[in-house]
Design a protein around this motif. Sequence first.
Motif, mmCIF file in Angstrom:
data_model
loop_
_atom_site.group_PDB
_atom_site.id
_atom_site.type_symbol
_atom_site.label_atom_id
_atom_site.label_comp_id
_atom_site.label_asym_id
_atom_site.label_seq_id
_atom_site.Cartn_x
_atom_site.Cartn_y
_atom_site.Cartn_z
ATOM 1 N N GLU A 92 -2.885 -23.443 -28.742
ATOM 2 C CA GLU A 92 -2.955 -24.003 -29.800
ATOM 3 C C GLU A 92 -2.437 -25.274 -29.941
ATOM 4 O O GLU A 92 -3.036 -26.133 -30.571
ATOM 5 C CB GLU A 92 -2.317 -23.226 -30.954
ATOM 6 C CG GLU A 92 -2.868 -21.528 -31.410
ATOM 7 C CD GLU A 92 -2.225 -21.221 -32.628
ATOM 8 O OE1 GLU A 92 -1.571 -21.757 -33.505
ATOM 9 O OE2 GLU A 92 -2.420 -19.877 -32.621
ATOM 10 N N ASP A 93 -1.309 -25.534 -29.047
ATOM 11 C CA ASP A 93 -0.575 -26.796 -28.954
ATOM 12 C C ASP A 93 -0.940 -27.677 -27.715
ATOM 13 O O ASP A 93 -0.329 -28.566 -27.392
ATOM 14 C CB ASP A 93 0.703 -26.630 -29.159
ATOM 15 C CG ASP A 93 1.456 -25.721 -28.085
ATOM 16 O OD1 ASP A 93 0.729 -25.132 -27.707
ATOM 17 O OD2 ASP A 93 2.660 -25.740 -27.963
ATOM 18 N N ARG A 94 -1.710 -27.083 -27.000
ATOM 19 C CA ARG A 94 -2.208 -27.509 -25.431
ATOM 20 C C ARG A 94 -3.284 -27.331 -25.212
ATOM 21 O O ARG A 94 -3.832 -26.362 -25.018
ATOM 22 C CB ARG A 94 -1.117 -26.768 -24.800
ATOM 23 C CG ARG A 94 -1.202 -27.449 -23.032
ATOM 24 C CD ARG A 94 -0.258 -26.856 -22.353
ATOM 25 N NE ARG A 94 -0.451 -27.028 -20.956
ATOM 26 C CZ ARG A 94 0.445 -26.776 -19.933
ATOM 27 N NH1 ARG A 94 1.684 -26.437 -20.369
ATOM 28 N NH2 ARG A 94 0.325 -26.912 -18.589
ATOM 29 N N HIS A 95 -4.255 -28.490 -24.994
ATOM 30 C CA HIS A 95 -5.552 -28.382 -24.798
ATOM 31 C C HIS A 95 -5.967 -29.759 -23.984
ATOM 32 O O HIS A 95 -5.420 -30.889 -24.466
ATOM 33 C CB HIS A 95 -6.449 -28.204 -25.773
ATOM 34 C CG HIS A 95 -7.899 -27.676 -25.523
ATOM 35 N ND1 HIS A 95 -8.749 -28.403 -24.756
ATOM 36 C CD2 HIS A 95 -8.169 -26.495 -25.552
ATOM 37 C CE1 HIS A 95 -9.786 -27.492 -24.316
ATOM 38 N NE2 HIS A 95 -9.428 -26.315 -24.848
ATOM 39 N N PRO A 96 -6.543 -29.699 -22.821
ATOM 40 C CA PRO A 96 -6.974 -30.730 -21.953
ATOM 41 C C PRO A 96 -7.671 -31.895 -22.741
ATOM 42 O O PRO A 96 -7.727 -33.064 -22.385
ATOM 43 C CB PRO A 96 -7.751 -30.416 -20.712
ATOM 44 C CG PRO A 96 -7.370 -28.808 -20.770
ATOM 45 C CD PRO A 96 -7.005 -28.271 -21.931
ATOM 46 N N VAL A 97 -8.669 -31.272 -23.672
ATOM 47 C CA VAL A 97 -9.660 -32.154 -24.409
ATOM 48 C C VAL A 97 -8.720 -33.352 -25.142
ATOM 49 O O VAL A 97 -9.264 -34.366 -25.323
ATOM 50 C CB VAL A 97 -10.463 -31.564 -25.368
ATOM 51 C CG1 VAL A 97 -9.737 -31.185 -26.560
ATOM 52 C CG2 VAL A 97 -11.617 -32.285 -25.567
ATOM 53 N N LYS A 98 -7.553 -33.212 -25.536
ATOM 54 C CA LYS A 98 -6.825 -34.155 -26.161
ATOM 55 C C LYS A 98 -6.617 -35.437 -25.304
ATOM 56 O O LYS A 98 -6.430 -36.429 -25.555
ATOM 57 C CB LYS A 98 -5.492 -33.474 -26.721
ATOM 58 C CG LYS A 98 -5.530 -32.487 -27.621
ATOM 59 C CD LYS A 98 -4.177 -31.917 -28.027
ATOM 60 C CE LYS A 98 -4.078 -30.957 -29.150
ATOM 61 N NZ LYS A 98 -2.885 -30.385 -29.516
ATOM 62 N N PHE A 99 -6.501 -34.932 -24.080
ATOM 63 C CA PHE A 99 -6.250 -36.141 -23.197
ATOM 64 C C PHE A 99 -7.457 -36.880 -22.695
ATOM 65 O O PHE A 99 -7.572 -37.936 -22.027
ATOM 66 C CB PHE A 99 -5.372 -35.706 -21.838
ATOM 67 C CG PHE A 99 -4.078 -35.005 -22.203
ATOM 68 C CD1 PHE A 99 -2.996 -35.764 -22.689
ATOM 69 C CD2 PHE A 99 -4.029 -33.594 -22.224
ATOM 70 C CE1 PHE A 99 -1.725 -35.146 -22.971
ATOM 71 C CE2 PHE A 99 -3.024 -33.093 -22.690
ATOM 72 C CZ PHE A 99 -1.984 -33.778 -23.084
ATOM 73 N N LEU A 100 -8.640 -36.025 -22.610
ATOM 74 C CA LEU A 100 -9.923 -36.520 -22.009
ATOM 75 C C LEU A 100 -10.536 -37.188 -23.050
ATOM 76 O O LEU A 100 -11.595 -37.948 -22.927
ATOM 77 C CB LEU A 100 -10.818 -35.265 -21.347
ATOM 78 C CG LEU A 100 -10.170 -34.602 -20.318
ATOM 79 C CD1 LEU A 100 -10.942 -33.402 -19.970
ATOM 80 C CD2 LEU A 100 -9.912 -35.589 -19.293
ATOM 81 N N ALA A 101 -10.551 -37.133 -24.336
ATOM 82 C CA ALA A 101 -11.236 -37.489 -25.656
ATOM 83 C C ALA A 101 -11.034 -39.261 -25.500
ATOM 84 O O ALA A 101 -10.449 -39.853 -25.402
ATOM 85 C CB ALA A 101 -10.444 -37.186 -26.968
ATOM 86 N N GLY A 102 -12.594 -39.488 -25.342
ATOM 87 C CA GLY A 102 -12.873 -41.082 -25.638
ATOM 88 C C GLY A 102 -12.696 -41.484 -24.305
ATOM 89 O O GLY A 102 -12.995 -42.784 -23.870
ATOM 90 N N LYS A 103 -12.457 -40.961 -23.020
ATOM 91 C CA LYS A 103 -12.253 -41.474 -21.606
ATOM 92 C C LYS A 103 -13.943 -41.406 -21.306
ATOM 93 O O LYS A 103 -14.610 -40.668 -21.586
ATOM 94 C CB LYS A 103 -11.708 -40.679 -20.825
ATOM 95 C CG LYS A 103 -10.029 -40.701 -21.324
ATOM 96 C CD LYS A 103 -9.154 -40.107 -20.261
ATOM 97 C CE LYS A 103 -7.639 -40.317 -20.428
ATOM 98 N NZ LYS A 103 -6.667 -39.724 -19.653
ATOM 99 N N GLU A 104 -13.995 -42.452 -20.373
ATOM 100 C CA GLU A 104 -15.187 -42.650 -19.542
ATOM 101 C C GLU A 104 -15.200 -42.350 -18.188
ATOM 102 O O GLU A 104 -13.960 -42.476 -17.711
ATOM 103 C CB GLU A 104 -15.673 -43.953 -20.191
ATOM 104 C CG GLU A 104 -15.942 -44.295 -21.604
ATOM 105 C CD GLU A 104 -16.578 -45.509 -21.687
ATOM 106 O OE1 GLU A 104 -16.821 -46.376 -20.854
ATOM 107 O OE2 GLU A 104 -16.786 -45.649 -23.246
ATOM 108 N N ASN A 105 -16.350 -42.416 -17.581
ATOM 109 C CA ASN A 105 -16.463 -42.223 -16.176
ATOM 110 C C ASN A 105 -15.753 -41.022 -15.602
ATOM 111 O O ASN A 105 -15.233 -40.992 -14.561
ATOM 112 C CB ASN A 105 -16.067 -43.563 -15.566
ATOM 113 C CG ASN A 105 -16.957 -44.543 -15.752
ATOM 114 O OD1 ASN A 105 -18.219 -44.291 -15.778
ATOM 115 N ND2 ASN A 105 -16.457 -45.902 -16.054
#
Length: 271
Positions: free
Chosen positions: A168-181
């Motif tokens: 619930e408090d940990r998901h990779p998408v939080k770090f990948l959101a908005g990134k490119e390439n």
Amino acid sequence: MKQISILGCGWLGLPLAKKLIENGNSVKGSTTSENKLPILKNIGIKPFLLALESEGISENINGFLAESKILIIDIPPKLRNENPDPEKKVFVEKINNLIPFIEKSSVEKVLFVSSTSVYGDENGIVTEETNPNPETESGKQLLLTEAILQENENFETTILRFGGLIGEDRHPVKFLAGKENLENPDAPVNLIHQNDCIAIIEEIMNQSKWNEVFNAVAPFHPTREDYYTQKALERKLAVPKFTSEKSNIKKVISSEKTENILNYKFDLENY
């Protein structure tokens, strides 16, 4: 009631201890942070301030292990932060320092939390029979540590190799959101939710499945691009952008052994 010691009451160890206590077990738990001692105590854990170092180990170790039959080792290598000399196996040395204390304690069973990183970038279906070929320093030292524990005849060891950890408090998408390439758009995901981690550990202990190796990854493997796009939209985050280049990595971690031997069903609604 079992007396259990958990080395490392962090993201996984703390809720695991809480669940074990709720189910009638007695738990000793370690932390390297003095500030966390009252948190552990409030949950019902008998807390120990314990530091495992390559040079030695805290004097609290004997009390931490005393009277426990089961030891769960759940401490990440954290090798990126330590920038270890490749010739100096820091994490391996920490476990080597711990082993003599386990040998002279009441501990009979060890559950070691490892990672599917020990397999490296294998292609195709990866099972417990697949020959590990780690590429990262962390993966290499985890594999060495697995062998050291398994080869010790003073206790029985089960190795649990987790995939990418989510909760619930940990998901990779939080770090990948908005990134490119971002690379590897068509590589399959190999994830496991915190709830499944805890439940599988409980099943191993309840069913006394020792001297085993288990992969623990949900049987759910969409591509990285499809999965993280969907999760970003669900959380109203900026959608990550992937390159158009196809990936050579098509690793799918199989947990068929875990499902069959432990009769375990993953809760796919969490994914």
